[in-house]
Motif scaffolding. Structure first.
Motif, PDB file in Angstrom:
ATOM      1  N   ASP A 271      86.077   1.701   6.445  1.00 48.30           N
ATOM      2  CA  ASP A 271      85.110   1.258   5.425  1.00 48.30           C
ATOM      3  C   ASP A 271      84.472  -0.063   5.855  1.00 48.30           C
ATOM      4  OD1 ASP A 271      85.776   3.434   3.933  1.00 48.30           O
ATOM      5  OD2 ASP A 271      87.045   2.356   2.495  1.00 48.30           O
ATOM      6  N   LYS A 272      85.312  -0.965   6.335  1.00 47.99           N
ATOM      7  CA  LYS A 272      84.833  -2.280   6.750  1.00 47.99           C
ATOM      8  C   LYS A 272      83.850  -2.158   7.921  1.00 47.99           C
ATOM      9  CE  LYS A 272      88.409  -5.314   6.938  1.00 47.99           C
ATOM     10  NZ  LYS A 272      89.309  -6.224   7.673  1.00 47.99           N
ATOM     11  N   LEU A 273      84.225  -1.322   8.899  1.00 46.49           N
ATOM     12  CA  LEU A 273      83.370  -1.128  10.071  1.00 46.49           C
ATOM     13  C   LEU A 273      82.000  -0.588   9.667  1.00 46.49           C
ATOM     14  CD1 LEU A 273      82.772  -0.737  13.155  1.00 46.49           C
ATOM     15  CD2 LEU A 273      83.905   1.466  12.982  1.00 46.49           C
ATOM     16  N   ILE A 274      82.009   0.432   8.813  1.00 40.23           N
ATOM     17  CA  ILE A 274      80.740   1.044   8.401  1.00 40.23           C
ATOM     18  C   ILE A 274      79.887   0.009   7.651  1.00 40.23           C
ATOM     19  CG2 ILE A 274      79.707   2.933   7.034  1.00 40.23           C
ATOM     20  CD1 ILE A 274      81.370   4.313   9.071  1.00 40.23           C
ATOM     21  N   ALA A 275      80.541  -0.801   6.818  1.00 41.11           N
ATOM     22  CA  ALA A 275      79.803  -1.813   6.055  1.00 41.11           C
ATOM     23  C   ALA A 275      79.209  -2.887   6.977  1.00 41.11           C
ATOM     24  CB  ALA A 275      80.725  -2.459   5.019  1.00 41.11           C
ATOM     25  N   GLU A 276      79.922  -3.189   8.078  1.00 43.07           N
ATOM     26  CA  GLU A 276      79.424  -4.204   9.023  1.00 43.07           C
ATOM     27  C   GLU A 276      78.205  -3.733   9.790  1.00 43.07           C
ATOM     28  OE1 GLU A 276      82.536  -5.174  11.819  1.00 43.07           O
ATOM     29  OE2 GLU A 276      83.854  -5.805  10.188  1.00 43.07           O
ATOM     30  N   CYS A 277      78.054  -2.423   9.924  1.00 43.61           N
ATOM     31  CA  CYS A 277      76.939  -1.868  10.713  1.00 43.61           C
ATOM     32  C   CYS A 277      75.685  -1.883   9.853  1.00 43.61           C
ATOM     33  CB  CYS A 277      77.259  -0.447  11.171  1.00 43.61           C
ATOM     34  SG  CYS A 277      78.610  -0.362  12.340  1.00 43.61           S
ATOM     35  N   LYS A 278      74.942  -2.942   9.974  1.00 42.19           N
ATOM     36  CA  LYS A 278      73.756  -3.106   9.122  1.00 42.19           C
ATOM     37  C   LYS A 278      72.573  -2.324   9.693  1.00 42.19           C
ATOM     38  CE  LYS A 278      75.744  -6.237   6.477  1.00 42.19           C
ATOM     39  NZ  LYS A 278      76.381  -5.761   5.254  1.00 42.19           N
TER      40      LYS A 278
ATOM     41  N   LYS B 223      70.410  11.870  25.396  1.00 45.00           N
ATOM     42  CA  LYS B 223      69.529  12.149  24.257  1.00 45.00           C
ATOM     43  C   LYS B 223      69.599  10.925  23.349  1.00 45.00           C
ATOM     44  CE  LYS B 223      70.367  17.120  24.067  1.00 45.00           C
ATOM     45  NZ  LYS B 223      71.466  17.964  23.646  1.00 45.00           N
ATOM     46  N   PRO B 224      68.586  10.732  22.518  1.00 42.91           N
ATOM     47  CA  PRO B 224      68.635   9.574  21.623  1.00 42.91           C
ATOM     48  C   PRO B 224      69.869   9.621  20.724  1.00 42.91           C
ATOM     49  CG  PRO B 224      66.453  10.572  21.611  1.00 42.91           C
ATOM     50  CD  PRO B 224      67.337  11.496  22.375  1.00 42.91           C
ATOM     51  N   VAL B 225      70.443   8.463  20.470  1.00 40.54           N
ATOM     52  CA  VAL B 225      71.575   8.367  19.534  1.00 40.54           C
ATOM     53  C   VAL B 225      71.226   7.352  18.450  1.00 40.54           C
ATOM     54  CG1 VAL B 225      73.382   9.007  21.182  1.00 40.54           C
ATOM     55  CG2 VAL B 225      72.687   6.623  21.005  1.00 40.54           C
ATOM     56  N   GLY B 226      72.063   7.300  17.423  1.00 38.51           N
ATOM     57  CA  GLY B 226      71.825   6.359  16.337  1.00 38.51           C
ATOM     58  C   GLY B 226      71.998   4.915  16.795  1.00 38.51           C
ATOM     59  N   LYS B 227      71.646   4.009  15.908  1.00 38.69           N
ATOM     60  CA  LYS B 227      71.768   2.586  16.224  1.00 38.69           C
ATOM     61  C   LYS B 227      73.227   2.232  16.537  1.00 38.69           C
ATOM     62  CE  LYS B 227      70.593  -1.928  14.292  1.00 38.69           C
ATOM     63  NZ  LYS B 227      70.357  -2.660  13.039  1.00 38.69           N
ATOM     64  N   TYR B 228      74.133   2.885  15.818  1.00 38.70           N
ATOM     65  CA  TYR B 228      75.563   2.679  16.070  1.00 38.70           C
ATOM     66  C   TYR B 228      76.197   3.998  16.501  1.00 38.70           C
ATOM     67  CZ  TYR B 228      74.686  -1.677  13.649  1.00 38.70           C
ATOM     68  OH  TYR B 228      74.182  -2.897  13.297  1.00 38.70           O
ATOM     69  N   LYS B 229      76.703   4.009  17.709  1.00 42.56           N
ATOM     70  CA  LYS B 229      77.403   5.205  18.185  1.00 42.56           C
ATOM     71  C   LYS B 229      78.899   4.941  18.044  1.00 42.56           C
ATOM     72  CE  LYS B 229      78.040   6.384  22.634  1.00 42.56           C
ATOM     73  NZ  LYS B 229      77.844   6.944  23.985  1.00 42.56           N
TER      74      LYS B 229
ATOM     75  N   THR C 125      73.770  12.896  14.241  1.00 45.56           N
ATOM     76  CA  THR C 125      73.277  11.569  13.865  1.00 45.56           C
ATOM     77  C   THR C 125      72.856  11.618  12.405  1.00 45.56           C
ATOM     78  OG1 THR C 125      72.525  11.182  16.129  1.00 45.56           O
ATOM     79  CG2 THR C 125      71.511   9.818  14.425  1.00 45.56           C
ATOM     80  N   THR C 126      73.130  10.543  11.675  1.00 44.85           N
ATOM     81  CA  THR C 126      72.728  10.526  10.257  1.00 44.85           C
ATOM     82  C   THR C 126      71.193  10.578  10.161  1.00 44.85           C
ATOM     83  OG1 THR C 126      72.844   8.114  10.342  1.00 44.85           O
ATOM     84  CG2 THR C 126      74.742   9.242   9.403  1.00 44.85           C
ATOM     85  N   PRO C 127      70.670  11.164   9.087  1.00 42.92           N
ATOM     86  CA  PRO C 127      69.202  11.324   8.968  1.00 42.92           C
ATOM     87  C   PRO C 127      68.442  10.006   9.094  1.00 42.92           C
ATOM     88  CG  PRO C 127      70.334  12.529   7.225  1.00 42.92           C
ATOM     89  CD  PRO C 127      71.380  11.753   7.938  1.00 42.92           C
ATOM     90  N   ASP C 128      69.071   8.891   8.699  1.00 41.52           N
ATOM     91  CA  ASP C 128      68.373   7.604   8.813  1.00 41.52           C
ATOM     92  C   ASP C 128      68.451   7.010  10.230  1.00 41.52           C
ATOM     93  OD1 ASP C 128      71.005   6.882   8.950  1.00 41.52           O
ATOM     94  OD2 ASP C 128      70.979   5.503   7.239  1.00 41.52           O
ATOM     95  N   GLY C 129      69.083   7.765  11.142  1.00 44.36           N
ATOM     96  CA  GLY C 129      69.141   7.307  12.534  1.00 44.36           C
ATOM     97  C   GLY C 129      70.103   6.158  12.752  1.00 44.36           C
ATOM     98  N   LYS C 130      70.967   5.918  11.800  1.00 45.73           N
ATOM     99  CA  LYS C 130      71.827   4.746  11.922  1.00 45.73           C
ATOM    100  C   LYS C 130      73.122   5.029  12.686  1.00 45.73           C
ATOM    101  CE  LYS C 130      73.408   1.057   8.902  1.00 45.73           C
ATOM    102  NZ  LYS C 130      73.595   0.688   7.508  1.00 45.73           N
ATOM    103  N   PHE C 131      73.740   6.166  12.419  1.00 45.23           N
ATOM    104  CA  PHE C 131      75.039   6.450  13.047  1.00 45.23           C
ATOM    105  C   PHE C 131      75.028   7.754  13.838  1.00 45.23           C
ATOM    106  CE2 PHE C 131      76.187   3.879   9.312  1.00 45.23           C
ATOM    107  CZ  PHE C 131      77.004   2.931   9.902  1.00 45.23           C
TER     108      PHE C 131
END
Lengths: 157, 454
Positions: free
Chosen positions: A150-157, A72-78, A110-116
């Motif tokens: 925190d750092k990882l999440i911030a790196e995921c643009k 199934k579709p996943v976010g940009k960052y899994k 998945t987050t509503p913005d499809g990112k994670f």
């Protein structure tokens, strides 16, 4: 259906096996197809099967058997977090809780913005580095303290 | 992670200490580094001294190297099962390292991939194989890419390909990626997986030495087993045996996880006291009391701490204590651990990873998980403890592969050794270990989170 670059990658894998054993490359081929398209649709699995000259059902069996394929579709960052016992003893479960709280999603959401997208993983063979997370099936991150998360999440643009 | 300490290292001597977070900055794994620490000398010796295949196998037999993947089967004996004369034979390396607690092969692949390659080339020579595959755990894709780079280096230097080092012997080796299935660590499931199928184990016999990859004779060994081969051929089988103790040759990597001050990989001679390993790990985290140890990966029966403290780290001592050395994955648990909760997580793992082929395992792992889950969540029944043992007993020995036994053994041993804790859970609908004590058990937890205990 797949780019030249992906097909070239698949051809390189096919060449590793005896000529009559092209099916051996199916796991790698599905991986490359998933990397390009984000997830494996039935059509995409069918295309890979055809490319390797194997029954579509046989490729579908592989895609459904192995955990790292996304059907199934996943976010940009899994982000996959290991919560198995050795990791849990060193904070794996609580690292997952922290990511859940931070992203506002549970496992398999998945987050509503499809990112994670967040997944619960099984042993990644890196228990000494716990808590351990895998990003998009490729990049393993070790010792995931809150600051590192925190750092990882911030790196995921 | 890295090798944190070693005694008489045979495998890890000369390794560079890596950056713990950034694999991209690793050094010391390339061909030139490996050659500088004696790499490929064993292969050169075999070629220059014109070793016969039987001579190589005899040397490996003399070393009493036993399979490092968990089963502990003598490697030289396994190689000698390969039929002579068959035209198409394979060598396969099992780097599908997914047994909870085990993380040694990842370091071998990260810091010493050429040792694995050299070991595989020597094995190929000994059994007459012309092609090999290294099946690499899907989750370590970065190391799959590194292994491919190492293969390219070895090919360019003439250690792989046709007419290796002018010997007339041809062998080529390739990397195959897994993609998230614990069962593929089982050798016949792994072979099915290389063939591009679901990883469902095959009936044995026939064993891979008769009918293996693509139906051809195949030798399959663990990564660490192959990585031990160059030392054995360089220094001699006897020298390797002498590092360990009789019937338990050599040194071994032990992956220590859980409640120790310095989790990581340690290389120690077989027969080293567990107490010594614990000391090398900096002792128990927070100076707390040792409660239990799973000495050989999650499939091995758990042992109470005081029994483990009397064990030495070798196949025989740990078997005598009622568990298994397995892959050398030592999971250490202190007094903050709830044994019911720990077993619940392990039982979930086996339920999740059962391939579904055999009914006793497919259904039985689900029943085990559901029962442990209900005990953990205050809905256990007094008869559950005997029922758990009964279900576990009925899985054991009734499945094609060992996953059924691997799911049953933790259940039986947890209940056997910690029955009081399970009974308390059932009677009082809560944990014997108070929540605040449990909270102290995880560093991440104490620093940040609250709640979430039994």
């Amino acid at each position: 259906m797949l780019s030249e670059a992906t097909l070239k990658n698949i051809d390189r894998e096919v060449a590793k096996y005896p000529p009559e054993q092209k099916q051996s490359a199916v796991m790698a081929a599905l991986h490359f197809a998933q990397t390009e398209k984000g997830w494996l649709s039935r059509d995409l699995i069918g295309y890979v099967a055809q490319y390797l000259g194997m029954p579509e059902m046989a490729a579908y069996e592989v895609a459904t058997f192995y955990n790292m394929y996304d059907l199934k579709p996943v976010g940009k960052y899994k982000i996959t977090v290991c919560t198995n016992l050795p990791c849990a003893l060193s904070g794996g479960v609580h690292a997952a809780d922290y990511v859940k709280q931070k992203l506002g999603i549970d496992f398999n959401e998945t987050t509503p913005d499809g990112k994670f997208t967040l997944k619960e993983g099984e042993c990644m063979g890196a228990c000494g580095d716990a808590p351990v997370m895998l990003v998009n099936n490729v990049h393993m991150r070790s010792f995931m303290t809150p600051e590192e998360i925190d750092k990882l999440i911030a790196e995921c643009k | 992670m890295a090798i944190l300490a070693a005694i008489n290292p045979a495998l890890t001597a000369g390794w560079h200490q890596p950056d713990t977070r950034d694999m991209g900055r690793d050094t010391g794994w390339r061909l030139k580094d490996y050659e500088a620490r004696g790499g490929y000398q064993a292969l050169k010796k075999i070629v220059t001294d014109k070793f016969s295949q039987d001579q190589v196998i005899a040397e490996v037999k003399a070393s009493v190297l036993r399979g490092r993947g968990g089963a502990g089967f003598p490697t030289g004996l396994k190689w000698s099962f390969m039929p002579k004369g068959a035209p198409e034979k394979y060598i396969v390396c099992n780097t599908d390292e997914g047994e909870p607690g085990t993380f040694k092969d990842r370091d071998l692949m990260r810091l010493d991939p050429h040792a694995v390659i050299e070991g595989m080339v020597i094995a190929a020579f000994a059994v007459g194989a012309v092609r090999g595959y290294n099946y690499i755990h899907g989750e370590i894709y970065e190391l799959y890419q590194r292994f491919e780079e190492a293969l390219a280096e070895a090919r360019a230097a003439g250690y792989l390909g046709s007419n290796i080092l002018g010997s007339g012997f041809d062998f080529d080796l390739f990397a195959h990626q897994g993609y998230g299935a614990y069962i593929c660590g089982e050798e016949s499931a792994l072979l099915e997986s290389i063939e591009g199928k679901k990883g469902q184990p095959r009936f044995k016999p026939p064993f891979p030495a008769q009918v293996g990859l693509y139906g051809k004779p195949t030798t399959i060994n663990n990564t660490e087993t192959f990585a031990s081969i160059p030392y054995i051929l360089r220094q001699g089988g006897q020298a390797f045996l002498d590092l360990g103790k009789p019937n338990n040759g050599g040194t071994k990597l032990f992956s220590v996880s859980g409640h120790v001050n310095k989790p990581g990989n340690y290389e120690v001679p077989m027969g080293t006291p567990f107490a010594k390993l614990l000391e090398m790990c900096g002792g128990m985290r927070g100076g707390r009391k040792l409660k239990a140890v799973i000495p050989g990966g999650s499939s091995a029966p758990v042992l109470p701490g005081h029994i483990m403290m009397d064990c030495t780290l070798d196949y025989d001592s740990i078997a005598k204590a009622g568990s298994m050395l397995g892959s050398g994955a030592v999971i250490v648990m202190d007094e903050t651990v709830c044994m019911v909760k720990s077993l619940e997580r392990l039982s979930w793992f086996y339920y999740e990873e059962s391939c579904g082929q055999c009914t006793p395992c497919r259904e039985g792992t689900g029943w085990l998980y559901k029962m442990v889950h209900r005990i953990e969540h205050g809905q256990g029944r007094p008869e559950d403890l005997d029922l758990l043992d009964d279900v576990a007993k009925n899985i054991m020995g009734r499945t094609i592969c060992a996953l059924g036994d691997a799911a049953a053994l933790p259940v039986r041993s947890f209940v056997q050794h910690f029955r009081d804790e399970f009974a308390y859970h059932i009677e009082h609908k809560k944990c014997l270990v108070p929540p605040d004590i449990q909270r102290a058990g995880s560093t991440f937890h104490t620093r940040l989170m609250a709640g979430a205990t039994c």
